[in-house]
Design an enzyme around this catalytic site. Structure first.
Site, short mmCIF file in Angstrom:
data_model
loop_
_atom_site.label_atom_id
_atom_site.label_comp_id
_atom_site.label_asym_id
_atom_site.label_seq_id
_atom_site.Cartn_x
_atom_site.Cartn_y
_atom_site.Cartn_z
N GLU A 61 -2.31 7.91 0.45
CA GLU A 61 -3.18 7.07 -0.17
C GLU A 61 -2.70 5.53 -0.06
O GLU A 61 -1.81 5.32 -0.62
CB GLU A 61 -3.33 7.50 -1.81
CG GLU A 61 -3.60 8.99 -1.97
CD GLU A 61 -5.17 9.25 -1.77
OE1 GLU A 61 -5.99 8.17 -1.82
OE2 GLU A 61 -5.50 10.15 -2.06
N CYS A 88 -6.08 -1.00 -4.99
CA CYS A 88 -6.44 -0.50 -3.73
C CYS A 88 -7.77 -0.75 -3.08
O CYS A 88 -8.30 -0.81 -2.20
CB CYS A 88 -5.69 0.69 -3.16
SG CYS A 88 -6.45 2.05 -4.56
P1 NAD Z 1 5.07 0.21 -0.49
O1 NAD Z 1 4.63 1.00 0.69
O2 NAD Z 1 5.89 -1.04 -0.47
O3 NAD Z 1 5.95 1.00 -1.97
C1 NAD Z 1 5.33 2.35 -2.04
C2 NAD Z 1 6.30 3.11 -2.46
O4 NAD Z 1 7.17 3.69 -1.46
C3 NAD Z 1 7.51 2.73 -3.66
O5 NAD Z 1 7.97 3.44 -4.42
C4 NAD Z 1 8.79 2.14 -2.48
O6 NAD Z 1 10.21 2.13 -3.06
C5 NAD Z 1 8.50 3.43 -1.51
N1 NAD Z 1 9.26 3.37 -0.36
C6 NAD Z 1 9.57 2.36 0.28
N2 NAD Z 1 10.17 2.40 1.58
C7 NAD Z 1 10.13 3.66 1.79
C8 NAD Z 1 10.35 4.68 2.60
N3 NAD Z 1 11.09 4.36 3.78
N4 NAD Z 1 10.30 6.07 2.57
C9 NAD Z 1 9.83 6.57 1.19
N5 NAD Z 1 9.38 5.69 0.48
C10 NAD Z 1 9.78 4.27 0.59
O7 NAD Z 1 3.81 -0.22 -1.16
P2 NAD Z 1 3.59 -1.04 -2.72
O8 NAD Z 1 3.64 -2.50 -2.23
O9 NAD Z 1 4.51 -0.46 -3.73
O10 NAD Z 1 1.95 -0.69 -3.17
C11 NAD Z 1 0.82 -1.53 -2.59
C12 NAD Z 1 0.25 -0.61 -1.90
O11 NAD Z 1 -0.15 0.69 -1.99
C13 NAD Z 1 -1.03 -1.44 -1.20
O12 NAD Z 1 -1.46 -1.30 0.15
C14 NAD Z 1 -2.25 -0.73 -1.80
O13 NAD Z 1 -3.48 -0.78 -1.48
C15 NAD Z 1 -1.72 0.70 -2.01
N6 NAD Z 1 -2.20 1.43 -2.90
C16 NAD Z 1 -3.05 2.33 -2.50
C17 NAD Z 1 -3.67 3.42 -3.49
C18 NAD Z 1 -4.55 4.45 -3.07
O14 NAD Z 1 -5.05 5.42 -4.08
N7 NAD Z 1 -5.03 4.62 -1.72
C19 NAD Z 1 -3.58 2.93 -4.69
C20 NAD Z 1 -2.71 1.97 -5.07
C21 NAD Z 1 -1.80 1.09 -4.11
#
Ligand code: NAD
Length: 521
Positions: free
Chosen positions: A234, A268
């Site tokens: 997502e 998002c």
């Molecule tokens: P991010 O990708 O930086 O982090 C998301 C999660 O992944 C965090 O818990 C982080 O610690 C973890 N993470 C980081 N590196 C990792 C790795 N190598 N392996 C596994 N996990 C890892 O995203 P963010 O900045 O926390 O969130 C914002 C993004 O999320 C935006 O792009 C937003 O659009 C998206 N988002 C999507 C939805 C949806 O439902 N489509 C909903 C909300 C947010």
């Protein structure tokens, strides 16, 4: 790695607390505790699992204000948003699934074609095992709880890794699941950053449900491919709002401001590109300016409409997008700068003359910025909306419902609203997810349970007949097989029964001949 997360307030910048980080070896231990709990939890019938989870509803209703205050402390968002977009979704999803889940997850009978006479066919589902849920910081509570609850209802156990930027919400999830009558290890919460998330992906989980950025989504998918295990992604969005000339412009302007500024634009599904038909462009800009001027910005204690950005890095992204847009010729009609106060506050911003080359158009901004694009026609708006790497959500604004629906059908994304924004995510009956760089897979609604189960197909025969028409021996069967084949492919299924009977007779004769032979065996 540092062994604590230091949490600071998005409103004041002050340090709030420290949270211990779960080390990689502890991640493995959490996954194996969840594995141990799986047998006991999955053995409970779905109705019993639901009854156990319903206590969350009671708890959230009883202590919603406390939880809202803590989520707002974690994120800086208004208390109204913590209630509306974080907490309320949990009782709504639970009530929805209480009715739906037993129906969706039960074994069901499906049709068996005539050329399999006497057989019965079924589809049933079984839980995957241990699901790893990795969540982001923008709706840290809801985007952790809804996937975890859905996975649990489907019979899985879960290891949740909330974002390191919002550990308070992760702790609330831990506390809430701690109140339930769950076998020990059914829900494990591990705190930490990307390294903890990566360790979870490497551990022995059976599925990863990831919500976050495209860059991390790629890494998660690569880790899942190594095993291989299923993954749901997502990811981000770049919501296109299409304002037709016949739209109720005041409603559209209010919708754009709420849809672009809710949660300080860190959604998002935030309105991030507004396409407006030329004939109403100037009037729409006037209305947007009026609406933006009325938005109150401040922290949760100031009863404001819009709070700060959650962390300093996000503020920098917003500043960069607006700076680069300006340099490339965009006009800032409102806002365009951070506010002169502590914390990560940015002014509600309106940008005109935005073009597809600008970073504010190409990349996810995730901030309180409304970029406007003037279009000559709705066709042009649809073409531009679709010509983007993201495909999560969109909206269409028109007085003509039928036209709205037909434009919605032409948009390449996972959810579209007609004359509204954002709210469809809150309808638990509607599947949610994206296409293209916005990810794949769906949750919410029936899909939200089916994404956490494996499907099993079962076909049952009686055991009276010693053989089946298509089994060995093949000798003497070719002519009748050919006839069966012709009738079946020609759609004359009833006629196929004749050659099928003859095939059975050949089986019976072969068996009788074998029994007559002295050296049978
Ligand atoms: P991010 O990708 O930086 O982090 C998301 C999660 O992944 C965090 O818990 C982080 O610690 C973890 N993470 C980081 N590196 C990792 C790795 N190598 N392996 C596994 N996990 C890892 O995203 P963010 O900045 O926390 O969130 C914002 C993004 O999320 C935006 O792009 C937003 O659009 C998206 N988002 C999507 C939805 C949806 O439902 N489509 C909903 C909300 C947010």
């Amino acid at each position: 790695m540092a062994d604590v997360i230091t949490k600071t307030s998005p409103v004041s910048g002050e340090k709030l607390a420290e949270f211990p980080i779960t080390a990689p070896e502890e991640v493995e231990a959490a996954v194996s505790r969840a594995r141990q709990a799986f047998a006991a939890w999955s053995a409970r019938p779905v109705e019993q699992r639901l009854a156990t989870l319903m206590k969350l509803q009671v708890e959230i209703l009883a202590r919603g204000e406390d939880y809202a205050a803590r989520i707002s402390q974690d994120t800086g968002k208004p208390l109204v948003d913590s209630l509306l977009t974080e907490l309320m979704s949990i009782p709504l999803f639970l009530s929805h699934y209480r009715k739906l889940a037993p129906k969706v997850l039960r074994r069901r009978k499906v049709a068996t074609p005539l050329y399999f006479p006497g057989k019965k066919s079924y589809i049933e589902y079984f839980p995957m095992g241990v699901v790893g849920v990795i969540s982001p910081w923008n709706f840290p509570f809801q985007l952790s709880m809804v996937p975890v609850i859905s996975a649990l209802i489907a019979g899985n156990t879960v290891v949740l890794k909330p974002s390191e930027l919002t550990p308070i919400s992760g702790e609330i999830a831990r506390e809430l699941f701690g109140l339930l009558d769950l076998p020990a290890g059914t829900v494990e919460v591990i705190q930490g950053d990307g390294r903890t998330g990566a360790a979870l992906c490497r551990a022995e989980v059976d599925k990863i449900f990831f919500t976050g950025s495209v860059a991390t989504g790629r890494k998660v998918m690569a880790a899942a491919a190594d095993k291989p295990i299923p993954v749901e992604l997502e990811l981000g969005g770049k919501d296109a709002m299409i304002v037709c000339a016949d739209a109720n412009l005041l409603r559209a302007a209010k919708g754009a401001v709420w849809g672009g500024l809710l949660n300080c634009g860190q959604v998002c599904t935030s309105v991030e590109r507004i396409f407006v038909e030329s004939a109403v462009f100037e009037r729409f800009v006037e209305l947007l300016e009026q609406e933006l001027a009325a938005v109150r910005v401040g922290g949760p204690d100031e009863r404001a409409d819009m709070g700060p950005l959650v962390f300093a890095g996000q503020l920098e992204t917003v500043e960069r997008h607006v700076r680069e847009a300006r340099a490339a010729g965009a006009r800032v009609v409102a806002g365009g700068e951070r506010l002169d106060r502590p914390g990560q506050f940015y002014a509600p911003t309106l940008l005109l003359d935005v073009t597809p080359e600008m970073s504010v158009y190409r990349e996810e901004t995730f901030g309180p910025v409304l970029p406007l694009i003037r279009v000559d026609s709705v066709d042009e708006a649809i073409r531009l909306a679709n010509a983007h790497s993201f495909g999560l959500t969109a909206s269409v604004w028109t007085a003509d419902r039928a036209r709205g629906l037909s434009i919605a059908s032409r948009l390449e994304c996972g959810q579209v609203m007609v004359n509204d924004v954002l709210s469809s995510v809150g309808n638990p009956a509607l599947p949610f997810g994206g296409v293209k760089s916005s990810g794949f897979g769906r949750y919410h609604g029936p899909d939200g349970l089916l994404t956490f189960v494996h499907t099993k197909a079962i076909m049952v025969s009686g055991d009276k007949a010693a053989s089946e028409p298509f089994w060995f021996p093949y000798e003497k069967k070719y002519a009748d097989m050919l006839e069966t084949f012709r009738f079946m492919l020609g759609g004359k299924l009833l006629k196929a029964l004749g050659p099928l009977r003859r095939l059975n007779r050949i089986n019976a004769e072969a068996q009788a001949a074998r029994e007559r032979r002295p050296d049978k065996g």
